[in-house]
Design a protein around this motif. Structure first.
Motif, mmCIF file in Angstrom:
data_model
loop_
_atom_site.group_PDB
_atom_site.id
_atom_site.type_symbol
_atom_site.label_atom_id
_atom_site.label_comp_id
_atom_site.label_asym_id
_atom_site.label_seq_id
_atom_site.Cartn_x
_atom_site.Cartn_y
_atom_site.Cartn_z
ATOM 1 N N ILE A 25 0.950 -1.170 0.018
ATOM 2 C CA ILE A 25 -0.023 0.012 0.115
ATOM 3 C C ILE A 25 1.006 1.303 -0.078
ATOM 4 N N ALA A 26 1.915 1.200 0.893
ATOM 5 C CA ALA A 26 2.821 2.423 0.865
ATOM 6 C C ALA A 26 3.354 2.666 -0.548
ATOM 7 N N LYS A 27 3.776 1.713 -1.282
ATOM 8 C CA LYS A 27 4.363 1.905 -2.516
ATOM 9 C C LYS A 27 3.277 2.489 -3.627
ATOM 10 N N ALA A 28 2.066 2.350 -3.170
ATOM 11 C CA ALA A 28 0.859 2.837 -4.522
ATOM 12 C C ALA A 28 1.107 4.193 -4.782
ATOM 13 N N ASP A 29 0.640 4.356 -5.998
ATOM 14 C CA ASP A 29 0.610 5.793 -6.295
ATOM 15 C C ASP A 29 -1.048 6.305 -6.018
ATOM 16 N N VAL A 30 -1.800 5.288 -6.357
ATOM 17 C CA VAL A 30 -3.305 5.287 -5.798
ATOM 18 C C VAL A 30 -4.016 4.314 -5.253
ATOM 19 N N PHE A 31 -4.576 4.399 -4.182
ATOM 20 C CA PHE A 31 -5.279 3.214 -3.788
ATOM 21 C C PHE A 31 -6.746 3.292 -4.093
ATOM 22 N N VAL A 32 -7.143 2.081 -4.501
ATOM 23 C CA VAL A 32 -8.901 2.055 -5.015
ATOM 24 C C VAL A 32 -9.590 1.280 -4.219
ATOM 25 N N LEU A 33 -10.722 1.566 -3.811
ATOM 26 C CA LEU A 33 -11.668 0.537 -3.185
ATOM 27 C C LEU A 33 -13.085 0.551 -3.980
ATOM 28 N N SER A 34 -13.213 -0.699 -4.725
ATOM 29 C CA SER A 34 -14.469 -0.262 -5.763
ATOM 30 C C SER A 34 -15.653 -1.029 -5.256
ATOM 31 N N SER A 35 -15.889 -1.372 -3.879
ATOM 32 C CA SER A 35 -16.984 -2.047 -3.507
ATOM 33 C C SER A 35 -18.338 -1.569 -3.660
ATOM 34 N N PHE A 36 -19.154 -2.564 -3.912
ATOM 35 C CA PHE A 36 -20.673 -2.554 -3.691
ATOM 36 C C PHE A 36 -20.991 -1.979 -2.338
ATOM 37 N N PHE A 37 -20.566 -2.484 -1.216
ATOM 38 C CA PHE A 37 -20.832 -2.073 -0.131
ATOM 39 C C PHE A 37 -19.860 -2.215 0.977
ATOM 40 N N GLU A 38 -19.732 -1.312 1.940
ATOM 41 C CA GLU A 38 -18.852 -1.544 3.094
ATOM 42 C C GLU A 38 -19.607 -1.394 4.415
ATOM 43 N N GLY A 39 -18.761 -1.738 5.343
ATOM 44 C CA GLY A 39 -19.665 -1.298 6.796
ATOM 45 C C GLY A 39 -18.755 0.100 7.169
ATOM 46 N N PHE A 40 -17.532 0.087 7.131
ATOM 47 C CA PHE A 40 -16.624 1.335 7.069
ATOM 48 C C PHE A 40 -15.820 1.663 6.156
ATOM 49 N N GLY A 41 -14.670 0.678 5.916
ATOM 50 C CA GLY A 41 -13.687 0.787 5.130
ATOM 51 C C GLY A 41 -12.640 0.918 5.706
ATOM 52 N N ASN A 42 -12.136 0.338 6.692
ATOM 53 C CA ASN A 42 -10.766 0.339 7.479
ATOM 54 C C ASN A 42 -9.528 0.761 6.367
ATOM 55 N N VAL A 43 -9.621 0.055 5.217
ATOM 56 C CA VAL A 43 -8.437 -0.121 4.232
ATOM 57 C C VAL A 43 -8.034 1.491 3.941
ATOM 58 N N LEU A 44 -9.345 2.110 3.804
ATOM 59 C CA LEU A 44 -9.101 3.498 3.335
ATOM 60 C C LEU A 44 -8.388 4.401 4.143
ATOM 61 N N VAL A 45 -8.792 4.074 5.400
ATOM 62 C CA VAL A 45 -8.188 5.205 6.441
ATOM 63 C C VAL A 45 -6.646 4.388 6.490
ATOM 64 N N GLU A 46 -6.297 3.306 6.392
ATOM 65 C CA GLU A 46 -4.958 2.626 6.324
ATOM 66 C C GLU A 46 -3.952 3.430 5.286
ATOM 67 N N ALA A 47 -4.475 3.250 4.210
ATOM 68 C CA ALA A 47 -3.824 3.945 2.984
ATOM 69 C C ALA A 47 -3.691 5.579 3.189
ATOM 70 N N MET A 48 -4.693 6.130 3.487
ATOM 71 C CA MET A 48 -4.615 7.771 3.914
ATOM 72 C C MET A 48 -3.703 7.870 4.935
ATOM 73 N N ALA A 49 -3.514 7.013 5.821
ATOM 74 C CA ALA A 49 -2.460 7.297 6.890
ATOM 75 C C ALA A 49 -1.024 7.051 6.346
ATOM 76 N N LEU A 50 -0.962 6.449 5.440
ATOM 77 C CA LEU A 50 0.404 6.043 4.754
ATOM 78 C C LEU A 50 0.788 7.297 3.561
#
Length: 391
Positions: free
Chosen positions: A285-310
């Motif tokens: 994730i830290a080496k990404a230029d963009v992080f994408v989440l393409s979900s139909f639905f989520e409860g929260f989206g932990n991984v979005l916050v994790e990517a943003m933190a990096l």
């Protein structure tokens, strides 16, 4: 008494520390399982016991807490709602609870909620059953193109009625279960998921096998239908026609072969890399230029916050529920429509080709991530449990 009071050794010697059993009926690591790890780690002032399945038990080994394995109690199918299976899990929880004598039993996700509330029904033990719902139920049924059956609605209402309280990770999930499935507004509480930002940033420094020679688009999640990989793969095929890039999919699941097949049909298979499940996904994730989440639905989206933190710019579908409670569109990330193939592609290309936008989104994303601390989550769960035990 405040939960932190129980960390004082002098007080510990005079009073009983309350005990919580966490029931996690799951056999694959995903967002809910990671959230459970973070909760156990951050919940202070409680004696904690985990009940889960053998394939994921080792994921929690670093926490040094007592673990019970459901297979030892003849429970091997966490996904079945048959009466026989529900009774088997309920009976296992009853047996474990009679040994541990907990104050609270916490059922994680909808099946955990059912098993825990059913166990309370068949036992005479005095613990308080608390449940969590981790995803948007209506959005799930919309994604599989059907409505909840009468039986499913009845089981959900049963869980909400029997539970002493229901905890959800976003306001979207809360409103859904209150308005459509009979949950009590008074007994339902939103506690946003928390992440261990310092640990994530440290873990991201680890070495990885792949060398970076072009821009990376990364996603990290379980490979299942919820995440709508067909939209992500099709969006990447549009990007690939214009830019030299690679798509890294960090995770494992039942759709692996379907993803490979679609990438091959679109002639981008050489640029789509599935890493499989990684205990530490953060270097990718830290080496990404963009992080994408393409979900139909989520409860929260932990991984979005994790990517943003990096410091990684994020693009997410504006799905129910969670992403819109994390992302301020155009400020700290981008929100696009569900199944928005072109929108995902264009927002990714905008980030990849515009350094000013990339820097703007990255900086604001890192600031926003600080709002979702693991310690805040643990403290709020602890306060809720203590208030529940005092009534």
């Amino acid at each position: 008494m405040h939960p932190e009071s129980y960390t004082n050794p002098e007080i510990q010697s005079r009073i009983k520390i309350p005990k919580v059993i966490i029931v996690l009926p799951a056999d694959v690591i995903g967002g809910a399982e990671t959230k459970t790890y973070n909760l156990i780690y951050s919940l202070k002032g409680f004696d904690k016991v985990l009940v889960t399945h053998s394939p994921i038990s080792g994921f929690f080994s670093e926490l040094k807490i007592k673990r019970y394995i459901l297979e030892d109690y003849n429970c091997s199918n966490p996904h079945s709602l048959s009466p026989e299976n529900v009774f088997a899990y309920a009976n296992a929880i009853k047996k474990i609870s009679s040994i541990e004598n907990p104050d609270i039993v916490l059922g994680i996700m909808h099946h955990g909620a059912l098993f825990v509330t059913a166990s309370k029904t068949i036992s005479f033990l005095k613990y308080r059953p608390v449940i969590t719902i981790e995803g948007n139920i209506s959005a799930y049924f919309n994604s599989i193109k059907r409505q909840a059956t009468f039986k499913e609605r009845l089981l959900l209402k049963y869980c909400f009625k029997k539970a002493a309280g229901t905890i959800v990770p976003s306001e979207g999930v809360r409103e859904d279960i209150i308005n459509k499935y009979g949950a009590s507004r008074k007994k339902t509480l939103t506690i946003y998921n928390g992440i261990d930002i310092e640990k994530i940033r440290e873990s991201a420094k680890a070495e990885i096998l792949h060398k970076k020679d072009c821009p990376w688009i990364v996603t990290a999640c379980r490979l299942n239908s919820q995440k709508d990989f067909s939209t992500l793969i099709e969006a990447f095929s549009i990007i690939r026609k214009t830019l030299n890039a690679k798509l890294f999919i960090v995770g494992e699941g039942e759709l692996r072969n379907d993803i490979i097949r679609l990438a091959s049909e679109l002639k981008i298979n050489n640029d789509v890399i599935i890493t499989g499940f990684l205990r530490n996904p953060f270097p990718y994730i830290a080496k990404a230029d963009v992080f994408v989440l393409s979900s139909f639905f989520e409860g929260f989206g932990n991984v979005l916050v994790e990517a943003m933190a990096l410091g990684i710019p994020v693009v997410s579908t504006d799905c129910p529920s969670g992403p819109s409670e994390i992302i301020n569109d155009g400020v700290n990330g981008f929100l696009v429509p569900v199944k928005g193939v072109k929108e995902i592609a264009y927002k990714c290309m905008e980030i990849l080709t515009n350094a000013e936008i990339r820097r703007h989104i990255s900086n604001n994303g890192m600031t926003r991530a600080e709002d979702f601390s693991i310690h805040t989550m643990g403290k709020k769960f602890g306060e809720y449990f203590m208030n529940l035990l005092s009534t």
